[in-house]
Design a protein around this motif. Structure first.
Motif, PDB file in Angstrom:
ATOM      1  N   ASN A 110      39.196  19.204 169.527  1.00 39.54           N
ATOM      2  CA  ASN A 110      39.590  18.965 168.143  1.00 39.54           C
ATOM      3  C   ASN A 110      39.265  20.167 167.258  1.00 39.54           C
ATOM      4  O   ASN A 110      40.010  20.497 166.326  1.00 39.54           O
ATOM      5  N   ALA A 111      38.174  20.863 167.547  1.00 38.81           N
ATOM      6  CA  ALA A 111      37.752  21.990 166.712  1.00 38.81           C
ATOM      7  C   ALA A 111      38.712  23.166 166.817  1.00 38.81           C
ATOM      8  O   ALA A 111      38.901  23.912 165.852  1.00 38.81           O
ATOM      9  N   THR A 112      39.334  23.350 167.981  1.00 41.14           N
ATOM     10  CA  THR A 112      40.244  24.479 168.172  1.00 41.14           C
ATOM     11  C   THR A 112      41.392  24.428 167.178  1.00 41.14           C
ATOM     12  O   THR A 112      41.711  25.421 166.509  1.00 41.14           O
ATOM     13  N   ILE A 113      42.018  23.261 167.059  1.00 41.71           N
ATOM     14  CA  ILE A 113      43.145  23.116 166.146  1.00 41.71           C
ATOM     15  C   ILE A 113      42.675  23.173 164.698  1.00 41.71           C
ATOM     16  O   ILE A 113      43.297  23.821 163.846  1.00 41.71           O
ATOM     17  N   TRP A 114      41.590  22.482 164.394  1.00 39.92           N
ATOM     18  CA  TRP A 114      41.046  22.493 163.031  1.00 39.92           C
ATOM     19  C   TRP A 114      40.836  23.930 162.552  1.00 39.92           C
ATOM     20  O   TRP A 114      41.246  24.308 161.456  1.00 39.92           O
ATOM     21  N   ASP A 115      40.202  24.733 163.373  1.00 41.01           N
ATOM     22  CA  ASP A 115      39.904  26.110 162.993  1.00 41.01           C
ATOM     23  C   ASP A 115      41.175  26.937 162.826  1.00 41.01           C
ATOM     24  O   ASP A 115      41.330  27.683 161.856  1.00 41.01           O
ATOM     25  N   GLU A 116      42.083  26.823 163.796  1.00 42.01           N
ATOM     26  CA  GLU A 116      43.276  27.662 163.771  1.00 42.01           C
ATOM     27  C   GLU A 116      44.103  27.462 162.502  1.00 42.01           C
ATOM     28  O   GLU A 116      44.605  28.416 161.907  1.00 42.01           O
ATOM     29  N   LEU A 117      44.251  26.201 162.081  1.00 45.31           N
ATOM     30  CA  LEU A 117      45.169  25.911 160.995  1.00 45.31           C
ATOM     31  C   LEU A 117      44.709  26.488 159.668  1.00 45.31           C
ATOM     32  O   LEU A 117      45.532  26.800 158.798  1.00 45.31           O
ATOM     33  N   PHE A 118      43.403  26.659 159.500  1.00 42.82           N
ATOM     34  CA  PHE A 118      42.926  27.177 158.224  1.00 42.82           C
ATOM     35  C   PHE A 118      43.122  28.690 158.082  1.00 42.82           C
ATOM     36  O   PHE A 118      43.059  29.224 156.973  1.00 42.82           O
ATOM     37  N   TYR A 119      43.358  29.381 159.188  1.00 42.01           N
ATOM     38  CA  TYR A 119      43.759  30.792 159.073  1.00 42.01           C
ATOM     39  C   TYR A 119      45.008  30.895 158.195  1.00 42.01           C
ATOM     40  O   TYR A 119      45.071  31.651 157.222  1.00 42.01           O
ATOM     41  N   GLY A 120      46.025  30.132 158.571  1.00 40.79           N
ATOM     42  CA  GLY A 120      47.289  30.191 157.845  1.00 40.79           C
ATOM     43  C   GLY A 120      47.181  29.646 156.437  1.00 40.79           C
ATOM     44  O   GLY A 120      47.846  30.146 155.516  1.00 40.79           O
ATOM     45  N   ILE A 121      46.374  28.613 156.249  1.00 34.83           N
ATOM     46  CA  ILE A 121      46.210  28.034 154.916  1.00 34.83           C
ATOM     47  C   ILE A 121      45.652  29.073 153.955  1.00 34.83           C
ATOM     48  O   ILE A 121      46.123  29.207 152.810  1.00 34.83           O
ATOM     49  N   ASN A 122      44.664  29.839 154.395  1.00 32.78           N
ATOM     50  CA  ASN A 122      44.095  30.824 153.483  1.00 32.78           C
ATOM     51  C   ASN A 122      45.074  31.953 153.192  1.00 32.78           C
ATOM     52  O   ASN A 122      45.141  32.462 152.074  1.00 32.78           O
ATOM     53  N   SER A 123      45.857  32.354 154.188  1.00 37.66           N
ATOM     54  CA  SER A 123      46.881  33.369 153.938  1.00 37.66           C
ATOM     55  C   SER A 123      47.894  32.859 152.918  1.00 37.66           C
ATOM     56  O   SER A 123      48.298  33.587 151.996  1.00 37.66           O
ATOM     57  N   ALA A 124      48.317  31.605 153.077  1.00 38.09           N
ATOM     58  CA  ALA A 124      49.268  31.022 152.137  1.00 38.09           C
ATOM     59  C   ALA A 124      48.671  30.949 150.735  1.00 38.09           C
ATOM     60  O   ALA A 124      49.357  31.237 149.733  1.00 38.09           O
ATOM     61  N   ASN A 125      47.408  30.561 150.641  1.00 41.10           N
ATOM     62  CA  ASN A 125      46.752  30.493 149.334  1.00 41.10           C
ATOM     63  C   ASN A 125      46.717  31.859 148.650  1.00 41.10           C
ATOM     64  O   ASN A 125      46.887  31.979 147.436  1.00 41.10           O
TER      65      ASN A 125
END
Length: 712
Positions: A110-125
């Protein structure tokens, strides 16, 4: 899809500046580029970062199991092959916990996906916060549309999986440890708001930043807006979504789906979506039906290199058929034989095996001999020449008894296996079949070294074949099964390579039609829903003049031209002998005369009160009786026929809360599903443990419990 080099460069910068969930992996990330975050405050930097968003999507498939089990595990469609590294995703056992108990390095957590997705979220922000630096309005809106879409997509994935998530909507400055606890309603409202914004800002279908079809457009945003609105209005959110809200959500979803369907078009044949893949960036990767992909190319290095998804659906050829395959595990099967996802009885019986061509265009059912085989006197295995059919899968009806007298199995283990093609129903091999040409057949009485069958003596036996010494005669250990061919990729990093170059389709118009059909059912428009479903069933039928023996996947031609294949005189010859370009259609339908007639009429001859026989059998088994239950489950059956293996199944069963009403009843490997907790995944405990209060103190046990999903 070839990726612009700026994507990779931008992704590295984005990763260095990215959000962290406080896991040790992220804390160890090193900043190694020549840029600083100030670069993202310039128009050039914002555009570069926007392009990098497409590289971020490559996390899907970037590792052994990343995104596969989260989207397909624990459903009615797939059971365990013989690899148990991710068993918990399929059975819901106690290793699916806030801290995953991993089997080995192949276990997805579960942690692998959780971590990966926030990379893109911060770039989008970062893009959203800095977009005003771009004076050109059209360019600014384009960057914003793509940023809002990517953020919405990542929040969507997180909310689907975890029920609620962190709603970080500003660029993160360093490691942030204090967040507001969110509710599912807040998260869905954020997802919908982001997709709405993207839908408004996109200039129709004009975006081509990363090439076609990789670039997101208004249709991409519309598809996911419709999905998000439908999810919010579905059963998983019944505790907060009122009747008035549901109606408004569904009406808005219908409008979004209408736009997508009016703008894009279906391919005339699913072969033109999956079968005719000939290498990276080939024509079918540019199909107008495709709405979103995780783009791949011949760059096989780095943290986002793609493990070829085709390998996860392959049976374990190198085990049960080693005599006719030699030591080869690679391109000849479109990827290694990782046997992770074994199709269930439901998955193979939900198709009309005579009239629905999608069954035969989605599964590989005949393989030839890759190396000369002298035979084995001890087992009675006959000799085989290169190109002789040596592995055959018969997908028959339950009431078909033509082969009851035979013993089936892999000759290596089931030494009494004695299947013979008595009537010459196997097509002629050596790639003699053509798409619209005449079906030609091999000689009658030919033995087959490895033969599998779905039903024998009226009983399901599809999970009974493989290595009996490792328990293949039970529910586990069955390494012999027909594998999905949709993702087959012959252009790998080596002949027996792990990494592929084929785009991973994450959304396409076929799903939009099914989303719209369900929206119409929920709005009580059953005739309109039937029209949408029949568009897909008509496309999925056999067409006039079509050779039903013909088979094509993304292996044969791509492997023959792959620059990474060495010893071509040996390996390409093996590929020729193994991939024969034919199927077991007529063998599986032994009483059917050879025909070239269309089956569109048969595929569309149903009513809501009188569904196709295969559907009525499934609905009876799961106990669906009301008009709405019957319609919803028929649409879910159609999802399987159209989208099996396409990384969407778990979300649809989760949002409709049908895992316990259908998946548990249709997949005997689901042994520990608990409806009180398993409709969402556990939030990574490491993330929760690193949270702090605004004053810097650690959370109390009660506060941590509030963050974690119930039951975990």
């Amino acid at each position: 899809m070839k990726l612009n080099k700026a994507i990779a460069a931008g992704l590295l910068v984005a990763s260095a500046a990215g959000f962290t969930s406080c896991s040790s992996d992220f804390l160890d990330e090193e900043y190694t580029t020549g840029f600083s975050t100030d670069y993202f405050k310039t128009p050039e930097g914002i555009q570069s970062l926007t392009l990098s968003l497409y590289g971020h999507i490559r996390w899907f498939g970037g590792y052994e199991t990343q995104g596969y089990y989260q989207t397909m595990g624990g459903t009615d469609e797939f059971a365990i092959g013989t690899d148990f590294a991710n068993e918990m995703w399929l059975t819901y056992d106690n290793r699916m916990a806030p801290t995953f108990v991993t089997v080995n390095g192949n276990t997805g957590t579960n942690a692998t996906i959780w971590d990966e997705l926030f990379y893109g979220i911060n770039s989008a922000n970062t893009i959203i916060a800095s977009a005003d630096m771009i004076e050109d309005e059209a360019l600014r809106n384009s960057c914003l549309a793509q940023a809002y879409f990517l953020r919405g997509y990542n929040f969507y994935f997180l909310t689907v999986q975890f029920g609620h998530t962190v709603l970080q909507t500003e660029p993160a400055d360093g490691i942030v440890r204090n967040y507001e606890l969110t509710t599912p309603q807040q998260c869905w409202e954020q997802v919908i708001a982001d997709f709405r914004k993207a839908y408004e800002l996109f200039d129709g279908e004009n975006n081509n930043l990363a090439g076609k079809p990789m670039s997101w457009t208004k249709s991409t945003a519309g598809h996911f807006l419709a999905k998000a609105l439908l999810f919010a209005a579905s059963e998983r959110n019944a505790d907060w979504c009122t009747e008035d809200m549901r109606k408004k959500y569904l009406e808005e979803a219908l409008n979004a789906a209408n736009y997508v369907i009016s703008t894009r078009h279906l391919e005339k044949d699913v072969i033109d979506l999956y079968g005719n893949w000939t290498g990276e960036n080939c024509d079918i990767e540019k199909s107008d039906e495709i709405l979103m992909v995780a783009g791949q190319d011949g760059n096989f290095g780095g943290r986002t290199a793609a493990r070829n998804p085709g390998a996860f659906f392959n049976p374990q050829f190198s085990n049960f058929a080693n005599s006719t395959l030699g030591s080869m595990r690679g391109c000849i099967t479109g990827g290694k034989d990782f046997q992770r996802f074994r199709p269930t009885e439901y998955t193979l019986s939900v198709f009309d095996n005579a009239n629905d061509a999608r069954l035969w265009k989605s599964f590989a059912t005949v393989y030839g001999t890759a190396v000369e085989y002298a035979g084995d006197e001890a087992t009675g295995a006959p000799a085989a020449k290169i190109g002789d059919p040596s592995v055959v899968f018969i997908i028959n009806d339950k009431d078909q008894h033509a082969y009851d007298k035979f013993k089936f199995g892999a000759k290596r283990y089931q030494t009494d296996a004695n299947f013979v093609d008595e009537k010459g129903r196997l097509p002629e091999g050596a790639r003699k079949q053509t798409r619209t040409g005449e079906s030609t057949f091999g000689e009658a009485g030919a033995p087959v070294l490895n033969a599998w069958i779905l039903y024998h003596n009226g009983n399901y036996v599809g999970d009974q074949f493989g290595d009996i010494k490792s328990g293949a005669s039970g529910a586990h250990g069955a390494n012999m099964f027909p594998g999905i061919s949709k993702h087959t990729c012959g252009y790998l990093n080596a002949f027996q390579g792990d990494n592929g170059s084929r785009d991973i389709i994450l959304a396409r118009l076929g799903e939009t039609y099914l989303i719209r059909a369900e929206i119409k059912v929920r709005l009580n428009d059953y005739p309109g829903a039937k029209e949408d479903i029949n568009e897909l069933r008509r496309r999925g039928a056999w067409h006039q003049g079509e050779n039903r023996s013909y088979y094509v996947d993304g292996c044969y031609q791509a492997a023959a031209t792959c620059s990474h294949v060495t010893a071509k005189d040996v390996n390409v010859a093996a590929n020729d002998g193994w991939n024969l370009g034919m199927n077991s259609y007529y063998l599986s339908n032994p009483d059917l005369e050879v025909t070239y007639a269309s089956t569109e009429a048969e595929m569309t001859n149903w009513t809501w009160d009188n569904l196709p026989a295969e559907d009525e059998a499934i609905l009876a088994k799961i106990g669906a009786s009301s008009q709405f239950e019957r319609a919803l489950n028929f649409i879910l059956n159609e999802h399987t026929r159209e989208l099996v293996g396409e990384f969407t199944r778990w979300e649809h069963l989760s949002r409709t809360k049908t895992i316990e009403t259908r998946a548990v009843k249709l997949n005997k490997d689901i042994t520990q599903f608990d409806p009180a907790k398993h409709y969402v995944r556990p939030i990574p405990q490491n993330f929760i443990d690193n949270l702090q209060n605004p004053d810097g103190t650690n959370l109390s046990d009660e506060q941590k419990k509030a963050w974690q999903n119930p039951g975990y």
